[in-house]
Design a protein around this motif. Sequence first.
Motif, PDB file in Angstrom:
ATOM      1  N   ASN A  62      -8.232   2.860   0.683  1.00 31.89           N
ATOM      2  CA  ASN A  62      -8.356   3.798   1.800  1.00 31.89           C
ATOM      3  C   ASN A  62      -7.238   3.645   2.835  1.00 31.89           C
ATOM      4  OD1 ASN A  62      -9.036   1.453   3.128  1.00 31.89           O
ATOM      5  ND2 ASN A  62     -11.085   2.118   3.712  1.00 31.89           N
ATOM      6  N   HIS A  63      -6.332   2.715   2.610  1.00 33.42           N
ATOM      7  CA  HIS A  63      -5.192   2.472   3.512  1.00 33.42           C
ATOM      8  C   HIS A  63      -5.634   2.184   4.943  1.00 33.42           C
ATOM      9  CE1 HIS A  63      -2.516   3.548   0.276  1.00 33.42           C
ATOM     10  NE2 HIS A  63      -3.226   4.647   0.089  1.00 33.42           N
ATOM     11  N   ALA A  64      -6.895   1.704   5.080  1.00 40.48           N
ATOM     12  CA  ALA A  64      -7.415   1.341   6.401  1.00 40.48           C
ATOM     13  C   ALA A  64      -8.101  -0.019   6.361  1.00 40.48           C
ATOM     14  CB  ALA A  64      -8.383   2.405   6.893  1.00 40.48           C
ATOM     15  N   ALA A  65      -7.844  -0.786   5.292  1.00 40.16           N
ATOM     16  CA  ALA A  65      -8.461  -2.107   5.178  1.00 40.16           C
ATOM     17  C   ALA A  65      -7.989  -2.985   6.328  1.00 40.16           C
ATOM     18  CB  ALA A  65      -8.116  -2.744   3.837  1.00 40.16           C
ATOM     19  N   LYS A  66      -8.896  -3.767   6.888  1.00 38.82           N
ATOM     20  CA  LYS A  66      -8.586  -4.580   8.065  1.00 38.82           C
ATOM     21  C   LYS A  66      -7.677  -5.753   7.768  1.00 38.82           C
ATOM     22  CE  LYS A  66     -12.700  -3.340  10.575  1.00 38.82           C
ATOM     23  NZ  LYS A  66     -13.897  -3.793  11.256  1.00 38.82           N
ATOM     24  N   MET A  67      -7.715  -6.254   6.539  1.00 30.89           N
ATOM     25  CA  MET A  67      -6.866  -7.369   6.125  1.00 30.89           C
ATOM     26  C   MET A  67      -7.085  -8.593   7.018  1.00 30.89           C
ATOM     27  SD  MET A  67      -5.587  -5.848   3.567  1.00 30.89           S
ATOM     28  CE  MET A  67      -4.402  -7.011   2.963  1.00 30.89           C
ATOM     29  N   GLU A  68      -8.370  -8.887   7.272  1.00 32.63           N
ATOM     30  CA  GLU A  68      -8.742 -10.057   8.056  1.00 32.63           C
ATOM     31  C   GLU A  68     -10.079 -10.567   7.554  1.00 32.63           C
ATOM     32  OE1 GLU A  68     -10.948  -8.009  11.873  1.00 32.63           O
ATOM     33  OE2 GLU A  68      -8.767  -8.091  11.922  1.00 32.63           O
ATOM     34  N   HIS A  69     -10.483 -11.759   7.980  1.00 31.98           N
ATOM     35  CA  HIS A  69     -11.783 -12.293   7.579  1.00 31.98           C
ATOM     36  C   HIS A  69     -12.870 -11.306   7.981  1.00 31.98           C
ATOM     37  CE1 HIS A  69     -10.218 -16.157   6.366  1.00 31.98           C
ATOM     38  NE2 HIS A  69      -9.499 -16.185   7.482  1.00 31.98           N
ATOM     39  N   GLY A  70     -13.878 -11.209   7.149  1.00 28.28           N
ATOM     40  CA  GLY A  70     -14.952 -10.250   7.390  1.00 28.28           C
ATOM     41  C   GLY A  70     -14.618  -8.870   6.855  1.00 28.28           C
ATOM     42  N   ALA A  71     -13.689  -8.803   5.897  1.00 28.13           N
ATOM     43  CA  ALA A  71     -13.198  -7.521   5.406  1.00 28.13           C
ATOM     44  C   ALA A  71     -14.139  -6.829   4.429  1.00 28.13           C
ATOM     45  CB  ALA A  71     -11.830  -7.708   4.746  1.00 28.13           C
ATOM     46  N   ILE A  72     -15.214  -7.470   3.980  1.00 28.69           N
ATOM     47  CA  ILE A  72     -16.170  -6.788   3.119  1.00 28.69           C
ATOM     48  C   ILE A  72     -16.803  -5.677   3.934  1.00 28.69           C
ATOM     49  CG2 ILE A  72     -18.390  -7.015   1.932  1.00 28.69           C
ATOM     50  CD1 ILE A  72     -17.506  -9.838   1.127  1.00 28.69           C
ATOM     51  N   ASP A  73     -16.841  -4.494   3.371  1.00 29.31           N
ATOM     52  CA  ASP A  73     -17.297  -3.322   4.120  1.00 29.31           C
ATOM     53  C   ASP A  73     -18.804  -3.132   4.055  1.00 29.31           C
ATOM     54  OD1 ASP A  73     -16.704  -0.726   5.520  1.00 29.31           O
ATOM     55  OD2 ASP A  73     -17.638   0.049   3.702  1.00 29.31           O
TER      56      ASP A  73
END
Length: 130
Positions: A62-73
């Motif tokens: 989605n080109h909006a992934a946070k790329m940080e811990h807790g990234a599971i949506d």
Amino acid sequence: MDLKNYSTGVQHIGIPTNDIDKTVEFYHKLGFETAFETVNEEANEEVVFLKLGTLVVETYENHAAKMEHGAIDHVALDVRDIEEIFQYINEAGLNSTQDTIHFLPFWENGVKFFTIEGPNKEKVEFSQYL
């Protein structure tokens, strides 16, 4: 209502990505196999379901992934009757997102699902294979 009577457990865990090829390659190296690939045309996202035993990871670009811990949506619970669960969630005052039941043409016959938000801002999806 006891959710144990209407759910068979976790259906999948959703992980957004900015690079689906890299994500699929990573999970393949861990031993996951590609179970299903598609495009969610409504969101314009490539989607890949990866499976290892009974664990299924849904990854979507989605080109909006946070790329940080807790990234599971989200965590999706597999349910037998989406309409009955939806009614229960609404009557219990748990539909804080005011979501409705959606359909996606995934898998053989599609899926119906809706999502609520937990007390820690976690998304809980209720999903029924059709």
